[in-house]
Scaffold this active site. Structure first.
Site, PDB file in Angstrom:
ATOM      1  N   HIS A   1       0.840  -1.205   0.000  1.00 28.86           N
ATOM      2  CA  HIS A   1       0.000   0.000   0.000  1.00 28.86           C
ATOM      3  C   HIS A   1       0.875   1.256   0.000  1.00 28.86           C
ATOM      4  O   HIS A   1       0.655   2.177  -0.793  1.00 28.86           O
ATOM      5  CB  HIS A   1      -0.907  -0.030   1.237  1.00 28.86           C
ATOM      6  CG  HIS A   1      -1.678   1.227   1.472  1.00 28.86           C
ATOM      7  ND1 HIS A   1      -3.017   1.363   1.177  1.00 28.86           N
ATOM      8  CD2 HIS A   1      -1.299   2.430   1.987  1.00 28.86           C
ATOM      9  CE1 HIS A   1      -3.426   2.566   1.498  1.00 28.86           C
ATOM     10  NE2 HIS A   1      -2.389   3.250   1.987  1.00 28.86           N
ATOM     11  N   GLU A   2       1.871   1.295   0.868  1.00 31.22           N
ATOM     12  CA  GLU A   2       2.735   2.474   0.953  1.00 31.22           C
ATOM     13  C   GLU A   2       3.583   2.644  -0.301  1.00 31.22           C
ATOM     14  O   GLU A   2       3.778   3.765  -0.789  1.00 31.22           O
ATOM     15  CB  GLU A   2       3.626   2.383   2.196  1.00 31.22           C
ATOM     16  CG  GLU A   2       2.875   2.397   3.516  1.00 31.22           C
ATOM     17  CD  GLU A   2       1.956   3.598   3.663  1.00 31.22           C
ATOM     18  OE1 GLU A   2       2.296   4.684   3.143  1.00 31.22           O
ATOM     19  OE2 GLU A   2       0.899   3.453   4.295  1.00 31.22           O
TER      20      GLU A   2
ATOM     21  N   GLU B   1      -6.155   6.893  -1.010  1.00 33.62           N
ATOM     22  CA  GLU B   1      -6.070   5.739  -0.109  1.00 33.62           C
ATOM     23  C   GLU B   1      -6.790   4.539  -0.706  1.00 33.62           C
ATOM     24  O   GLU B   1      -6.295   3.403  -0.618  1.00 33.62           O
ATOM     25  CB  GLU B   1      -6.650   6.092   1.262  1.00 33.62           C
ATOM     26  CG  GLU B   1      -5.855   7.117   2.042  1.00 33.62           C
ATOM     27  CD  GLU B   1      -4.423   6.692   2.287  1.00 33.62           C
ATOM     28  OE1 GLU B   1      -4.171   5.479   2.394  1.00 33.62           O
ATOM     29  OE2 GLU B   1      -3.541   7.568   2.375  1.00 33.62           O
TER      30      GLU B   1
ATOM     31  N   HIS C   1       1.768   4.331  -3.128  1.00 32.07           N
ATOM     32  CA  HIS C   1       1.773   5.798  -3.035  1.00 32.07           C
ATOM     33  C   HIS C   1       3.022   6.361  -3.719  1.00 32.07           C
ATOM     34  O   HIS C   1       2.962   7.377  -4.420  1.00 32.07           O
ATOM     35  CB  HIS C   1       1.766   6.241  -1.572  1.00 32.07           C
ATOM     36  CG  HIS C   1       0.446   6.111  -0.879  1.00 32.07           C
ATOM     37  ND1 HIS C   1      -0.743   6.517  -1.441  1.00 32.07           N
ATOM     38  CD2 HIS C   1       0.130   5.628   0.347  1.00 32.07           C
ATOM     39  CE1 HIS C   1      -1.727   6.298  -0.591  1.00 32.07           C
ATOM     40  NE2 HIS C   1      -1.233   5.761   0.495  1.00 32.07           N
TER      41      HIS C   1
END
Length: 306
Positions: free
Chosen positions: A140-141, A215, A144
């Site tokens: 997930h990070e 997100e 980004h």
């Protein structure tokens, strides 16, 4: 540089639109400050110094505020191994790996570009998550970083930071400067305060709307890259539940960085304030992961909606 994270056209369009609108707002704000303060040199120096500080040193500022530090491979071999594997799969430059000595389970990515990125996890997260769950959070990070929305949020938030500082300066000037200036100065300060408040409010709404979508986009990209949306859903459920048990006073210092966190340090699900939240609700995130899980033919994790 193109990573193997699935591209998200809707996220790209939203980032472009947000930056365009904030750019217009930024130009108007700077022009108003120049007219009101009657010194383009002062405004240029102030704006330039703050922008450089926030953009080029955002990673150091975030790590310092969150008590994070880069860790060598020998200190956290398992964490480095997960990051290495995900970067190889996604064809991403390897970021700096950092750990924050905080019990609050969370993670964040920062940095001005994929070549200058930092991924940081808290010790509380490392203690609580299973390996597959940790992989989902790190994916997930890294999404980004791959989508460059970390840099976009950093640039976008700059205007809000600038407006907030001007509001604070004008406010204290009004309080402590009365009686030591003429009426014209008071009118100028009041005008600066009014313009700054309006700019801060508009930028606040635009950034929050982009943050909520990014997100969801990061959850989607991470689930598709790892092929295990249920693990990410389990991590979300676990982290949100653990944060809810942490005393509010211990979360306050972290809340300024909510826009960068894996899940917000609020301790509870938002009510009507969800329209101004940095993150979508836990239910929205789990429902999306449940749909992806069904599409991939993966068994739905407990707590997800199919």
């Amino acid at each position: 540089m193109r990573s193997r994270f699935r591209s998200d056209r809707r996220l790209t369009v939203r980032m472009g639109l947000t930056l365009f609108l904030l750019g217009l707002l930024y130009v108007g704000f700077v022009a108003a400050l120049i007219v009101l303060l009657r010194s383009w040199v002062l405004v240029a120096v102030l704006v330039g110094a703050l922008f450089v500080a926030q953009f080029w040193f955002s990673d150091r500022i975030a790590l310092f505020a969150m008590r994070g530090r880069p860790v060598a491979r020998e200190e956290c071999p398992e964490l480095h191994a997960v990051v290495d594997r995900l970067c190889a799969i996604a064809d991403l430059p390897r970021p700096v790996v950092a750990v924050s000595e905080m019990d609050m389970p969370n993670a964040f990515a920062t940095g001005r570009s994929p070549d200058h990125a930092v991924v940081c996890v808290t010790t509380g997260l490392l203690r609580r998550l299973e390996p597959a769950e940790l992989e989902g959070v790190l994916a997930h990070e890294l999404s980004h970083v791959a989508h460059k929305d970390v840099a976009v949020i950093t640039v976008a938030s700059f205007l809000g930071v600038l407006a907030g500082l001007v509001v604070r300066f004008a406010f204290y000037s009004q309080i402590f400067g009365g009686g030591r200036r003429d009426q014209n100065t008071a009118i100028v300060l009041a005008a600066v305060l009014g313009v700054s408040v309006a700019v801060y409010a508009i930028s606040f709404v635009l950034i929050r709307a982009l943050s909520r979508y990014r997100e969801l986009a990061a959850d989607r990209a991470a689930a598709l890259l790892t092929g295990r949306p249920s693990a990410l859903a389990a991590a979300l459920t676990k982290v949100s539940g653990e944060i809810a048990r942490i005393p509010t006073k211990d979360l306050r210092t972290a809340q300024a960085f909510n826009a960068f966190f894996f899940t917000p340090a609020t301790g509870r699900e938002p009510g009507i304030e969800r329209f101004f939240s940095t993150h979508p609700t836990l239910r929205q995130r789990l429902e999306q992961l449940g749909r992806i899980s069904a599409e991939l033919g993966e068994p739905t994790a407990p707590g997800t909606a199919g």
